[in-house]
Design an enzyme around this catalytic site. Structure first.
Site, short mmCIF file in Angstrom:
data_model
loop_
_atom_site.label_atom_id
_atom_site.label_comp_id
_atom_site.label_asym_id
_atom_site.label_seq_id
_atom_site.Cartn_x
_atom_site.Cartn_y
_atom_site.Cartn_z
N LYS A 138 22.76 -43.12 -11.30
CA LYS A 138 22.06 -42.90 -10.21
C LYS A 138 20.63 -42.63 -10.42
O LYS A 138 19.87 -42.18 -9.53
CB LYS A 138 22.79 -41.93 -9.52
CG LYS A 138 24.17 -41.83 -9.33
CD LYS A 138 25.09 -40.70 -9.17
CE LYS A 138 26.20 -40.68 -9.59
NZ LYS A 138 27.08 -39.33 -9.85
N THR A 153 27.38 -36.27 -7.77
CA THR A 153 26.05 -36.47 -8.00
C THR A 153 25.03 -35.15 -8.20
O THR A 153 25.35 -34.52 -7.35
CB THR A 153 25.30 -37.23 -7.40
OG1 THR A 153 25.94 -38.60 -7.37
CG2 THR A 153 23.80 -37.79 -7.65
N SER A 204 25.43 -32.41 -5.30
CA SER A 204 26.21 -31.31 -5.13
C SER A 204 26.05 -30.12 -6.34
O SER A 204 26.29 -29.12 -5.98
CB SER A 204 27.82 -31.95 -5.71
OG SER A 204 28.10 -33.05 -4.94
N GLY A 212 15.68 -41.32 -8.23
CA GLY A 212 17.30 -40.91 -8.67
C GLY A 212 17.83 -40.38 -7.34
O GLY A 212 17.00 -40.04 -6.32
#
Length: 185
Positions: A44, A12, A137, A58
């Protein structure tokens, strides 16, 4: 498999970009377990409408944890319609002090088109500098890319999409399958 051997979920990148009278939140669709992509089309980024006021959120982190937090945020927004900052602070306080919520592993970016916040489990409600927030990430890659484009003539959505494209080229836990939500003041 022992807990210390579990490879862990990764994935993500979520970005929020405020430019002009609009805010765009974009997120990629990748979910990975260790070095394996489990799903490439996860959604997401969500639009919530508690009390008739639109909010875009989000999330990065555990999906179940994020949904729990989104439900809590929605309840806070229903109790304080149109007051995103107050609802966000109340959620962060609960998240920090509630023994059950403390175990949740996720982060949120939320906006109502006027305000843009990152909410963390450490009790933080952060309003980003430079009108860009990013988590997950590939968040730092997307953040750096977007900040470099903010002075251009690109609109918020183009900045978000281009920054996510750069992040997906760099971060192995981020893909180019985007969900994008736009909200205006």
């Amino acid at each position: 498999m022992a807990e210390d051997q579990f490879p862990g979920w990764h994935g993500t990148t979520i970005i929020g970009v405020r430019k002009g009278d609009e805010v765009v939140v974009a997120g990629d669709g990748q979910v990975s377990l260790g070095q394996t992509v489990i799903k490439g089309s996860a959604r997401k980024v969500r639009r919530l409408s508690p009390g008739g006021y639109d909010v875009v959120a989000g999330f990065a982190g555990s999906t179940a944890d994020a949904f729990t937090l989104l439900e809590r945020l929605e309840a806070k927004l229903e109790a304080t319609p149109g007051q995103l900052q107050r609802a966000s602070v109340e959620l962060a306080k609960d998240w920090r002090t509630d023994k059950y919520l403390q175990k949740l592993e996720a982060m949120l970016i939320v906006t109502d088109g006027k305000e843009l916040y990152v909410i963390t489990g450490a009790g933080d409600v952060l309003e980003p500098e430079h009108d860009v927030a990013a988590i997950g990430s590939g968040g730092n890659f997307a953040l750096a890319a977007a900040r470099g484009m903010m002075d251009s003539d690109r609109d918020a959505e183009t900045v978000a999409r281009d920054a996510m494209a750069i992040a997906s080229d760099i971060c192995v836990y981020t893909n180019g399958n985007l969900t994008v939500e736009r909200i205006s003041k």
